[in-house]
Design a protein around this motif. Structure first.
Motif, mmCIF file in Angstrom:
data_model
loop_
_atom_site.group_PDB
_atom_site.id
_atom_site.type_symbol
_atom_site.label_atom_id
_atom_site.label_comp_id
_atom_site.label_asym_id
_atom_site.label_seq_id
_atom_site.Cartn_x
_atom_site.Cartn_y
_atom_site.Cartn_z
ATOM 1 N N LYS A 1 43.427 21.272 8.670
ATOM 2 C CA LYS A 1 42.857 19.936 8.684
ATOM 3 C C LYS A 1 41.346 19.960 8.825
ATOM 4 C CE LYS A 1 43.641 15.362 10.682
ATOM 5 N NZ LYS A 1 44.429 14.567 11.648
ATOM 6 N N ILE B 1 39.628 13.366 4.698
ATOM 7 C CA ILE B 1 41.027 13.201 5.105
ATOM 8 C C ILE B 1 41.226 11.968 5.973
ATOM 9 C CG2 ILE B 1 42.857 14.190 6.542
ATOM 10 C CD1 ILE B 1 42.063 16.940 5.504
ATOM 11 N N GLU C 1 46.365 10.028 6.107
ATOM 12 C CA GLU C 1 45.879 11.400 6.244
ATOM 13 C C GLU C 1 46.873 12.422 5.703
ATOM 14 O OE1 GLU C 1 44.866 12.148 10.269
ATOM 15 O OE2 GLU C 1 43.302 10.604 10.369
ATOM 16 N N GLN C 2 48.133 12.287 6.111
ATOM 17 C CA GLN C 2 49.090 13.344 5.811
ATOM 18 C C GLN C 2 49.421 13.435 4.327
ATOM 19 O OE1 GLN C 2 52.134 14.603 8.293
ATOM 20 N NE2 GLN C 2 51.648 13.251 9.991
ATOM 21 N N TYR D 1 46.477 15.667 3.289
ATOM 22 C CA TYR D 1 46.293 16.882 4.084
ATOM 23 C C TYR D 1 47.383 17.914 3.823
ATOM 24 C CZ TYR D 1 47.049 19.780 8.234
ATOM 25 O OH TYR D 1 47.324 20.824 9.061
#
Length: 494
Positions: A59, A77, A84-85, A88
């Motif tokens: 990250k 991110i 985010e995920q 990421y």
């Protein structure tokens, strides 16, 4: 050729083996001659190998590949509107097809250039499967299928709001219990249908032109106000689900312990990467829910909406996934829902009717939970991306989404009831296609799956329900034979 698929049996987690040939099971790189991002002053014109990019998978040090160009997304991110995920999880990988699935080309050309730091010098050629799916997407674009007629959604919105008007009339103007309970049923259908419209807008598939701007921030708050489910929370979870569907420790849409476990792999106390915690196969899961989950399924679906309220509140009350800017508006809209909904119910003459109205409306709305889960619960589960020797998330973007999706075969007159979710395979491969065009594009993707021997699945609604109950029952029987002592002995070394 498609990647080799091992263990398609319902009781196995799928592992898609990596291939050393150019037709890699990993997300394949596109032709470098197409859609190169323009150079910017930040670009250092560096040259990197795929292996070098793969090292930047944390990250705080995240690179990814888009069209043979290397992007440093580390600082971006936390600002990614899709959560985010969603981005990421592809750090260190090629994410060309994932990015193009969710964004128009003009958006990528405008937003990504300042992230480019170089190019990949040893990118493998895309497989024929990936090339064919990309060409099909370009064909859909030329036909205008990523846009819809304005009249299509005018009709949808008029229909949905007329349902709400009927609810108000039945509750406020009628005096019989039967009319009030009919109002509860119509309210449940209103929530279902409004969710379909919100779903389309969230995927940017409700536009009349490629450069139409859908104000997801404010429109999402409107959906939250009427539905009581945070659109910011929905986007954070739903985008991850689309990017890595049915991955055992990444997809939030299959992480439902302690009440459901779709595979015996989930009995092991997996660390769920989306939730950031171990999903414990605890006492309640072992003794109350999972061993009997095929009996629990429909009753739980009738109450599942309450869990969505809880998830929305938790999401908005904490530091959340890339949506900090829209949280306050979404929170105000959610508070608005919890004002109008109880106020409406309390207009009924007795507490018995109030409770019955609330429970019945939520049970009817639970149909949506059934529609969502039957599209994936009975499909194969992909192993953890951390496992050695397997392609992450089930292979390339198109393969993983075809294998993990189940379409509902239904007549045209029931399209309103399913809201586009019946064309799940097509929707997962091309999520921006307008609902108006889904039915006429289904034969093309079915034909392409047949060409590449991909297991395209389409069944009547009843059969889909039978499949999901069978899947839950199979895992339930495994759970009855499972014990912590057996698991610990299997993990023991030496």
């Amino acid at each position: 050729m498609p990647p080799q698929i091992q263990g398609l049996e319902s009781d196995d987690v799928i592992s898609l083996k990596r291939s050393d040939s150019s037709e890699s099971a990993l997300p394949a790189e596109p032709d470098s001659s197409k859609q190169q991002l323009p150079s910017t002053s930040r670009q250092n014109n560096g040259q990197y190998t795929v292996e070098e990019v793969a090292r930047h998978n944390k990250k705080d040090d995240a690179w990814l590949i888009y069209n043979n160009q290397v992007l440093d997304i580390t600082k971006w991110i936390s600002h990614h509107p899709g959560g985010e995920q969603t981005i990421y999880r592809f750090a260190g990988m090629d994410a060309t097809d994932e990015l193009r699935a969710f964004h128009d080309d003009w958006v990528l050309e405008k937003k990504l250039p300042h992230l480019v730091i170089g190019t990949v010098v040893d990118a493998p050629a895309p497989s024929q499967l990936v090339q064919d799916f990309r060409e099909l997407g370009e064909h859909f674009d030329k036909l205008g299928y990523f846009h819809v007629s304005p009249w299509f959604y005018v009709q949808k919105v008029m229909f949905v709001m007329s349902l709400f008007g009927c609810v108000l009339w039945l509750v406020l103007k009628e005096e019989s219990v039967a009319a009030h309970m009919l109002g509860a049923v119509v309210l449940g259908i209103f929530w279902q249908q409004f969710a379909f419209v919100g779903h389309d807008c969230g995927h940017m598939s409700a536009r009349t032109h490629a450069r139409d701007h859908i104000d997801v921030h404010n429109l999402g708050a409107l959906v939250t106000f009427f539905n009581g489910i945070s659109v910011a929370w929905w986007k954070a979870t739903h985008n991850v689900h689309h990017a890595m569907p049915n991955t055992v420790d990444c997809d939030p849409d299959i992480a439902h312990l302690p009440v459901f476990a779709l595979h015996k792999k989930m009995f092991e106390g997996l660390f769920n990467k989306y939730h950031g915690r171990v999903m414990e196969f605890d006492w309640a899961a072992r003794n109350i829910f999972v061993p009997y989950q095929h009996y629990w399924y429909y009753p739980i679906m009738a109450f599942a909406r309450w869990n969505l309220y809880i998830q929305s509140v938790l999401f908005l009350s904490n530091s959340n996934d890339g949506h900090k800017g829209r949280s306050m508006l979404d929170l105000m809209a959610l508070l608005g829902f919890f004002c109008w909904m109880p106020t409406l119910a309390l207009q009924l003459p007795s507490w018995v009717e109030v409770v019955a109205f609330v429970l019945l409306s939520h049970a009817v709305a639970g149909l949506l939970n059934v529609q969502i889960t039957l599209s994936h619960f009975s499909q194969p589960i992909f192993d953890s991306p951390d496992k050695e020797g397997v392609a992450k998330y089930g292979g390339d973007f198109f393969t993983r989404n075809v294998i993990s999706s189940l379409d509902v075969a239904c007549p045209t007159y029931l399209d309103w009831f399913h809201g586009g979710l019946q064309f799940q395979t097509l929707h997962h491969c091309y999520p921006r296609i307008g609902r108006q065009h889904l039915r006429k594009t289904e034969p093309l993707i079915a034909s392409l799956c047949k060409k590449h021997s991909l297991p395209y699945s389409s069944k009547p609604f009843w059969d889909c329900n039978v499949d999901i109950v069978k899947t839950l029952k199979s895992a339930a029987l495994d759970a009855r034979k499972w014990s912590p002592l057996i698991y610990e002995s299997m993990c023991a070394q030496g």
